[in-house]
Design an enzyme around this catalytic site. Structure first.
Site, PDB file in Angstrom:
ATOM      1  N   TYR A  41      -7.228   7.013  18.746  1.00  0.00           N
ATOM      2  CA  TYR A  41      -7.929   7.038  17.771  1.00  0.00           C
ATOM      3  C   TYR A  41      -9.310   7.934  17.646  1.00  0.00           C
ATOM      4  CZ  TYR A  41      -4.770   3.812  15.311  1.00  0.00           C
ATOM      5  OH  TYR A  41      -3.478   3.539  14.797  1.00  0.00           O
ATOM      6  N   HIS A  49      -3.250   2.210   4.082  1.00  0.00           N
ATOM      7  CA  HIS A  49      -3.122   1.908   5.579  1.00  0.00           C
ATOM      8  C   HIS A  49      -4.769   1.956   6.222  1.00  0.00           C
ATOM      9  CE1 HIS A  49       1.299   3.002   5.987  1.00  0.00           C
ATOM     10  NE2 HIS A  49       0.902   1.858   5.322  1.00  0.00           N
ATOM     11  N   CYS A  61     -14.669  -5.527  13.347  1.00  0.00           N
ATOM     12  CA  CYS A  61     -14.711  -6.180  14.697  1.00  0.00           C
ATOM     13  C   CYS A  61     -13.347  -6.709  15.001  1.00  0.00           C
ATOM     14  CB  CYS A  61     -15.653  -7.272  14.458  1.00  0.00           C
ATOM     15  SG  CYS A  61     -15.809  -8.458  15.912  1.00  0.00           S
ATOM     16  N   CYS A  75     -15.094 -12.686  12.934  1.00  0.00           N
ATOM     17  CA  CYS A  75     -16.354 -12.047  12.661  1.00  0.00           C
ATOM     18  C   CYS A  75     -16.112 -10.956  11.324  1.00  0.00           C
ATOM     19  CB  CYS A  75     -16.796 -11.215  13.970  1.00  0.00           C
ATOM     20  SG  CYS A  75     -18.244 -10.322  13.756  1.00  0.00           S
ATOM     21  N   CYS A  80     -21.087 -10.227  17.608  1.00  0.00           N
ATOM     22  CA  CYS A  80     -20.355 -11.177  18.367  1.00  0.00           C
ATOM     23  C   CYS A  80     -19.905 -10.667  19.744  1.00  0.00           C
ATOM     24  CB  CYS A  80     -18.956 -11.618  17.564  1.00  0.00           C
ATOM     25  SG  CYS A  80     -17.829 -10.251  17.763  1.00  0.00           S
TER      26      CYS A  80
HETATM   27  C1  BV8 Z   1       3.365  -5.206   6.323  1.00  0.00           C
HETATM   28  C2  BV8 Z   1      -1.514   2.926  10.812  1.00  0.00           C
HETATM   29  C3  BV8 Z   1       3.855  -7.557   6.211  1.00  0.00           C
HETATM   30  C4  BV8 Z   1      -2.641   3.876  10.881  1.00  0.00           C
HETATM   31  C5  BV8 Z   1       0.518   2.959   9.985  1.00  0.00           C
HETATM   32  C6  BV8 Z   1      10.439  -4.163   5.111  1.00  0.00           C
HETATM   33  C7  BV8 Z   1      11.561  -3.509   5.633  1.00  0.00           C
HETATM   34  C8  BV8 Z   1      11.422  -2.918   6.895  1.00  0.00           C
HETATM   35  C9  BV8 Z   1      10.234  -3.086   7.771  1.00  0.00           C
HETATM   36  C10 BV8 Z   1       9.250  -3.756   7.046  1.00  0.00           C
HETATM   37  C11 BV8 Z   1       9.360  -4.324   5.986  1.00  0.00           C
HETATM   38  N1  BV8 Z   1       7.944  -4.811   5.566  1.00  0.00           N
HETATM   39  C12 BV8 Z   1       7.279  -4.709   6.647  1.00  0.00           C
HETATM   40  C13 BV8 Z   1       8.099  -4.130   7.703  1.00  0.00           C
HETATM   41  C14 BV8 Z   1       7.385  -3.820   8.985  1.00  0.00           C
HETATM   42  C15 BV8 Z   1       6.630  -2.416   9.028  1.00  0.00           C
HETATM   43  C16 BV8 Z   1       7.376  -1.293   8.666  1.00  0.00           C
HETATM   44  O1  BV8 Z   1       7.674  -0.939   7.648  1.00  0.00           O
HETATM   45  N2  BV8 Z   1       8.377  -0.947   9.842  1.00  0.00           N
HETATM   46  C17 BV8 Z   1       9.107   0.290   9.604  1.00  0.00           C
HETATM   47  C18 BV8 Z   1       8.831   1.214  10.748  1.00  0.00           C
HETATM   48  C19 BV8 Z   1      10.451  -0.217   9.580  1.00  0.00           C
HETATM   49  N3  BV8 Z   1       5.577  -2.533   7.963  1.00  0.00           N
HETATM   50  C20 BV8 Z   1       4.568  -3.113   8.411  1.00  0.00           C
HETATM   51  O2  BV8 Z   1       4.236  -3.648   9.434  1.00  0.00           O
HETATM   52  C21 BV8 Z   1       3.192  -3.035   7.170  1.00  0.00           C
HETATM   53  N4  BV8 Z   1       2.963  -4.220   7.123  1.00  0.00           N
HETATM   54  O3  BV8 Z   1       4.211  -4.933   5.666  1.00  0.00           O
HETATM   55  O4  BV8 Z   1       3.026  -6.560   6.444  1.00  0.00           O
HETATM   56  C22 BV8 Z   1       3.327  -8.603   6.723  1.00  0.00           C
HETATM   57  C23 BV8 Z   1       3.414  -9.935   5.941  1.00  0.00           C
HETATM   58  C24 BV8 Z   1       3.057 -10.891   6.419  1.00  0.00           C
HETATM   59  C25 BV8 Z   1       2.253 -11.025   7.854  1.00  0.00           C
HETATM   60  C26 BV8 Z   1       2.462  -9.820   8.539  1.00  0.00           C
HETATM   61  C27 BV8 Z   1       3.033  -8.658   7.882  1.00  0.00           C
HETATM   62  C28 BV8 Z   1       2.271  -2.146   8.012  1.00  0.00           C
HETATM   63  C29 BV8 Z   1       2.474  -0.661   7.767  1.00  0.00           C
HETATM   64  C30 BV8 Z   1       1.404   0.096   8.349  1.00  0.00           C
HETATM   65  C31 BV8 Z   1       1.707   0.655   9.500  1.00  0.00           C
HETATM   66  N5  BV8 Z   1       0.492   1.540   9.809  1.00  0.00           N
HETATM   67  N6  BV8 Z   1      -0.311   3.489  10.284  1.00  0.00           N
HETATM   68  C32 BV8 Z   1      -2.476   4.871  11.635  1.00  0.00           C
HETATM   69  O5  BV8 Z   1      -2.609   4.779  12.859  1.00  0.00           O
HETATM   70  O6  BV8 Z   1      -2.397   6.036  11.023  1.00  0.00           O
HETATM   71  S1  BV8 Z   1       2.009   3.556   9.248  1.00  0.00           S
HETATM   72  C33 BV8 Z   1       2.245   5.204   9.950  1.00  0.00           C
HETATM   73  O7  BV8 Z   1       3.255   5.692   9.378  1.00  0.00           O
HETATM   74  C34 BV8 Z   1       0.890   5.963   9.184  1.00  0.00           C
HETATM   75  O8  BV8 Z   1       0.044   5.254   8.300  1.00  0.00           O
HETATM   76  C35 BV8 Z   1       1.926   7.100   8.356  1.00  0.00           C
HETATM   77  O9  BV8 Z   1       1.092   7.511   7.309  1.00  0.00           O
HETATM   78  C36 BV8 Z   1       3.045   6.105   8.194  1.00  0.00           C
HETATM   79  C37 BV8 Z   1       4.282   6.765   7.548  1.00  0.00           C
HETATM   80  O10 BV8 Z   1       4.598   8.083   8.304  1.00  0.00           O
HETATM   81  P1  BV8 Z   1       4.830   9.164   7.172  1.00  0.00           P
HETATM   82  O11 BV8 Z   1       3.330   9.368   6.666  1.00  0.00           O
HETATM   83  O12 BV8 Z   1       5.779   9.116   6.357  1.00  0.00           O
HETATM   84  O13 BV8 Z   1       4.908  10.520   8.441  1.00  0.00           O
HETATM   85  P2  BV8 Z   1       5.997  10.848   9.021  1.00  0.00           P
HETATM   86  O14 BV8 Z   1       5.730  11.579  10.316  1.00  0.00           O
HETATM   87  O15 BV8 Z   1       7.245   9.814   9.310  1.00  0.00           O
HETATM   88  O16 BV8 Z   1       6.981  11.848   7.876  1.00  0.00           O
HETATM   89  C38 BV8 Z   1       5.988  13.067   7.631  1.00  0.00           C
HETATM   90  C39 BV8 Z   1       6.738  13.431   6.481  1.00  0.00           C
HETATM   91  O17 BV8 Z   1       6.291  14.742   5.892  1.00  0.00           O
HETATM   92  C40 BV8 Z   1       8.341  13.842   7.014  1.00  0.00           C
HETATM   93  O18 BV8 Z   1       9.285  13.573   5.789  1.00  0.00           O
HETATM   94  C41 BV8 Z   1       8.178  15.605   7.028  1.00  0.00           C
HETATM   95  O19 BV8 Z   1       9.404  16.237   6.676  1.00  0.00           O
HETATM   96  C42 BV8 Z   1       7.251  15.734   6.012  1.00  0.00           C
HETATM   97  N7  BV8 Z   1       6.512  17.078   6.096  1.00  0.00           N
HETATM   98  C43 BV8 Z   1       5.865  17.668   7.431  1.00  0.00           C
HETATM   99  N8  BV8 Z   1       5.180  18.480   7.055  1.00  0.00           N
HETATM  100  C44 BV8 Z   1       5.082  18.864   5.858  1.00  0.00           C
HETATM  101  C45 BV8 Z   1       5.684  17.619   5.131  1.00  0.00           C
HETATM  102  N9  BV8 Z   1       6.058  17.652   3.700  1.00  0.00           N
HETATM  103  C46 BV8 Z   1       5.255  18.456   3.115  1.00  0.00           C
HETATM  104  N10 BV8 Z   1       4.576  19.616   3.521  1.00  0.00           N
HETATM  105  C47 BV8 Z   1       4.354  19.698   4.839  1.00  0.00           C
HETATM  106  N11 BV8 Z   1       3.648  20.787   5.445  1.00  0.00           N
HETATM  107 ZN    ZN Z   2     -18.011  -9.049  15.843  1.00  0.00          ZN
END
Ligand code: BV8
Ligand code: ZN
Length: 283
Positions: A67, A125, A133, A138, A186
């Site tokens: 990060y 996100h 923290c 906290c 903390c």
């Molecule tokens: C939650 C952190 C509920 C920060 C990220 C339902 C069904 C299935 C699974 C789940 C569901 N609900 C929840 C889940 C689980 C999970 C999930 O979705 N898993 C997936 C993998 C199946 N979701 C979660 O855990 C979420 N939480 O729903 O909580 C809950 C309820 C109760 C109790 C507990 C939990 C939390 C999701 C957040 C995860 N954190 N990031 C960081 O480090 O960045 S996600 C991470 O992926 C990034 O944020 C990123 O933005 C995100 C998505 O990726 P993309 O942005 O799409 O990037 P990617 O590389 O994949 O694609 C890029 C695209 O751009 C491509 O299409 C490419 O062709 C295109 N491209 C490239 N260059 C260009 C371009 N397009 C245009 N121009 C260009 N030049």
């Molecule tokens: Zn703290």
């Protein structure tokens, strides 16, 4: 399905409520790696495996190095024309525009995107520049924190005259946990203020987006996201189901065309760089 910009412009002009769902592709032209495809690896690690509470628990130094590098890269990067085009639309009082971004790089903020009122962006996100923290009891938080590096031990071994992309894997130092950022209140570890996989998103933010869609969204523009991460990945089909139109802007839109769309699939698909396409599409 169409890729005719004039037809898209007439839909845009007749839209009052517009949703944008943005992903890492929006910032690709600013030089920031995406999550999947080529950008998905950092050193020998799958970026999505590092974006988890489990990884932070087990390997806090590695996750902080990941990060810290992304903070550095985002600070070195500049918003691209796509960020500015979306910011411009957020200032248009003729429409209600809800930009939901999965990106945590802060580039939309630096492009001047509305940050208040109904046209403000939703950073679902979190942000690389928010620090929380890790102790759930906290409430200590720093936002924004732009210190680069955030702690001396996290300074990056960038070879002289090179950039962060040139750091050889062997050069990354071991960082002791005690040298990572700790909470002044903390004394537990501080963590990046982002939502990791398996963590809940801000429900008030999600409610705003759901309400926006429920109340009738005319057009959803999906920009640079592979549509694999929920809940962001579900918004475009929700809009479609309620009679709204969907446009995909993506370098490789194939994934979206293959998806199971319960109501006929996207109305527009524009293949190419968001930084080039968006200013034309939103002009
Ligand atoms: C939650 C952190 C509920 C920060 C990220 C339902 C069904 C299935 C699974 C789940 C569901 N609900 C929840 C889940 C689980 C999970 C999930 O979705 N898993 C997936 C993998 C199946 N979701 C979660 O855990 C979420 N939480 O729903 O909580 C809950 C309820 C109760 C109790 C507990 C939990 C939390 C999701 C957040 C995860 N954190 N990031 C960081 O480090 O960045 S996600 C991470 O992926 C990034 O944020 C990123 O933005 C995100 C998505 O990726 P993309 O942005 O799409 O990037 P990617 O590389 O994949 O694609 C890029 C695209 O751009 C491509 O299409 C490419 O062709 C295109 N491209 C490239 N260059 C260009 C371009 N397009 C245009 N121009 C260009 N030049
Ligand atoms: Zn703290």
């Amino acid at each position: 399905m169409s890729s005719n910009i004039d037809v898209f412009h007439s839909v845009l002009r007749n839209s009052r409520n517009i949703l944008a769902v943005c992903g890492a592709g929006l910032s690709a032209s600013s030089g920031l790696p995406t999550f999947r495809g080529a950008g998905g690896m950092w050193r020998t690690h799958d970026a999505t495996l590092l974006a988890t509470p489990e990884a932070f628990e087990l390997f806090p130094s590695l996750v902080w190095q990941f990060y810290s590098l992304r903070r550095h890269a985002a600070l070195q990067a500049k918003p691209n024309p796509a960020h500015y085009a979306l910011a411009e639309l957020s200032k248009n009082r003729r429409v209600t525009f809800k930009c939901v971004t999965q990106n945590v790089d802060g580039l939309s903020v630096r492009a001047g995107h509305e940050n208040n009122g109904c046209n403000k962006a939703e950073y679902i996100h979190g942000s690389l520049f928010k620090i929380n923290c890790s102790n759930e009891k906290c409430s200590y938080e720093e936002f924004p924190n732009f210190n680069d590096p955030i702690a001396p031990a996290l300074a990056m071994p960038i070879p002289k005259g090179e950039t962060w992309q040139d750091i050889p894997d062997s050069e990354w130092p071991e960082v002791k946990v005690e040298d990572l950022p700790h909470c002044p209140e903390c004394h537990k570890l501080l963590r990046p203020g982002v939502v990791w996989f398996g963590e809940e998103l801000d429900t008030t933010m999600l409610d705003r987006v759901d309400k926006f869609i429920r109340e009738g969204c005319d057009l959803c523009i999906v920009i640079g996201t592979s549509g694999q991460v929920y809940p962001a990945a579900g918004y475009s089909t929700n809009v479609k189901e309620r009679g709204g139109k969907v446009a995909i802007v993506d370098m490789n839109p194939g994934d979206y065309q293959g998806r199971e769309w319960r109501h006929g699939g996207p109305d527009f698909v524009f293949a190419g760089d968001a930084a080039e396409l968006l200013p034309k599409l939103l002009e």
